[in-house]
Design a protein around this motif. Structure first.
Motif, short mmCIF file in Angstrom:
data_model
loop_
_atom_site.label_atom_id
_atom_site.label_comp_id
_atom_site.label_asym_id
_atom_site.label_seq_id
_atom_site.Cartn_x
_atom_site.Cartn_y
_atom_site.Cartn_z
N ALA A 1 0.85 -1.19 0.00
CA ALA A 1 0.00 0.00 0.00
C ALA A 1 0.88 1.24 0.00
N LEU A 2 0.83 1.98 -1.10
CA LEU A 2 1.57 3.23 -1.17
C LEU A 2 0.79 4.33 -0.49
N HIS A 3 1.51 5.19 0.22
CA HIS A 3 0.88 6.38 0.79
C HIS A 3 1.89 7.52 0.70
N ASP A 4 1.38 8.76 0.82
CA ASP A 4 2.24 9.93 0.71
C ASP A 4 3.32 9.91 1.78
N SER A 5 4.53 10.23 1.38
CA SER A 5 5.65 10.33 2.31
C SER A 5 6.72 11.21 1.65
N PRO A 6 6.59 12.54 1.82
CA PRO A 6 7.54 13.45 1.18
C PRO A 6 8.99 13.05 1.49
N GLY A 7 9.81 13.04 0.46
CA GLY A 7 11.21 12.71 0.61
C GLY A 7 11.54 11.23 0.50
N SER A 8 10.52 10.38 0.50
CA SER A 8 10.74 8.93 0.39
C SER A 8 10.74 8.50 -1.07
N VAL A 9 11.29 7.32 -1.32
CA VAL A 9 11.39 6.76 -2.67
C VAL A 9 10.89 5.33 -2.65
N VAL A 10 10.13 4.95 -3.66
CA VAL A 10 9.68 3.57 -3.82
C VAL A 10 10.28 3.05 -5.13
N GLU A 11 10.97 1.92 -5.04
CA GLU A 11 11.58 1.27 -6.21
C GLU A 11 10.60 0.23 -6.75
N GLY A 12 10.59 0.07 -8.05
CA GLY A 12 9.71 -0.93 -8.65
C GLY A 12 9.93 -1.01 -10.14
N ALA A 13 8.83 -1.20 -10.86
CA ALA A 13 8.87 -1.28 -12.32
C ALA A 13 7.64 -0.58 -12.87
N ALA A 14 7.79 -0.01 -14.05
CA ALA A 14 6.70 0.73 -14.68
C ALA A 14 6.26 0.03 -15.96
N TYR A 15 4.96 0.11 -16.20
CA TYR A 15 4.36 -0.43 -17.42
C TYR A 15 3.63 0.71 -18.12
N HIS A 16 3.82 0.85 -19.41
CA HIS A 16 3.12 1.86 -20.19
C HIS A 16 1.74 1.32 -20.59
N VAL A 17 0.70 1.84 -19.96
CA VAL A 17 -0.68 1.43 -20.25
C VAL A 17 -1.07 2.01 -21.61
N ARG A 18 -1.57 1.17 -22.48
CA ARG A 18 -1.81 1.58 -23.86
C ARG A 18 -3.22 2.06 -24.16
N THR A 19 -4.22 1.58 -23.41
CA THR A 19 -5.60 1.96 -23.72
C THR A 19 -6.37 2.33 -22.46
N THR A 20 -7.44 3.07 -22.65
CA THR A 20 -8.32 3.43 -21.54
C THR A 20 -8.92 2.16 -20.93
N GLN A 21 -9.27 1.21 -21.77
CA GLN A 21 -9.83 -0.05 -21.28
C GLN A 21 -8.83 -0.77 -20.37
N ASP A 22 -7.57 -0.79 -20.74
CA ASP A 22 -6.56 -1.42 -19.89
C ASP A 22 -6.44 -0.68 -18.56
N ALA A 23 -6.47 0.64 -18.60
CA ALA A 23 -6.39 1.43 -17.36
C ALA A 23 -7.59 1.11 -16.47
N GLU A 24 -8.76 0.98 -17.06
CA GLU A 24 -9.96 0.65 -16.28
C GLU A 24 -9.88 -0.75 -15.67
N ARG A 25 -9.33 -1.70 -16.41
CA ARG A 25 -9.16 -3.06 -15.87
C ARG A 25 -8.19 -3.07 -14.69
N LEU A 26 -7.10 -2.34 -14.82
CA LEU A 26 -6.12 -2.28 -13.72
C LEU A 26 -6.75 -1.63 -12.48
N ALA A 27 -7.53 -0.56 -12.69
CA ALA A 27 -8.19 0.11 -11.57
C ALA A 27 -9.20 -0.82 -10.90
N ALA A 28 -9.94 -1.59 -11.68
CA ALA A 28 -10.90 -2.53 -11.11
C ALA A 28 -10.19 -3.60 -10.29
#
Length: 127
Positions: free
Chosen positions: A32-59
């Motif tokens: 669970a990410l939450h605001d923390s000024p000055g902190s860093v979270v390491e991970g990986a990013a994925y480029h979401v290509r469509t609105t439908q994909d963004a909606e599926r991820l949000a669901a």
């Protein structure tokens, strides 16, 4: 997980990255990410290509998380070195969060996803 949620036949391309201004705690077994000024979270990013994909991820993330704009800084040395994107931030009560680290490989194994954990190991070995 992204391939499964978005019903891709192949694993999507991810880029190692970090985002600033957040901290990762645990909400039960989930990160669970939450605001923390000055902190860093390491991970990986994925480029979401469509609105439908963004909606599926949000669901998938449920109403306990909301998409929030963030600056993504890639750590693989490739261009672009940063980009504007979104992360899912926990919107529940911070009192429900506990200290701890999220280990995707451990979580995958607990969820019976041995093949996915093995792929993660192989990808890390290549880096």
């Amino acid at each position: 997980m992204i391939a499964e949620i978005l019903e891709f036949a192949e694993e999507p391309k991810l880029r190692p990255a970090r985002i600033l201004g957040y901290e990762c705690k645990m909400w039960g077994q989930y990160p669970a990410l939450h605001d923390s000024p000055g902190s860093v979270v390491e991970g990986a990013a994925y480029h979401v290509r469509t609105t439908q994909d963004a909606e599926r991820l949000a669901a998938y993330e449920t109403a306990n998380y909301c998409a929030e704009p963030c600056l993504i800084r890639y750590t693989d040395g490739k261009e672009p070195s940063e980009d504007l994107g979104y992360t899912f931030k926990f919107v529940g009560s911070l009192s429900e969060l506990s200290e701890g680290e999220f280990d995707l490989k451990v979580w995958l194994r607990r969820m019976g996803r041995q093949a996915a954990a093995d792929k993660l190991d192989a990808a890390r070995d290549e880096m």
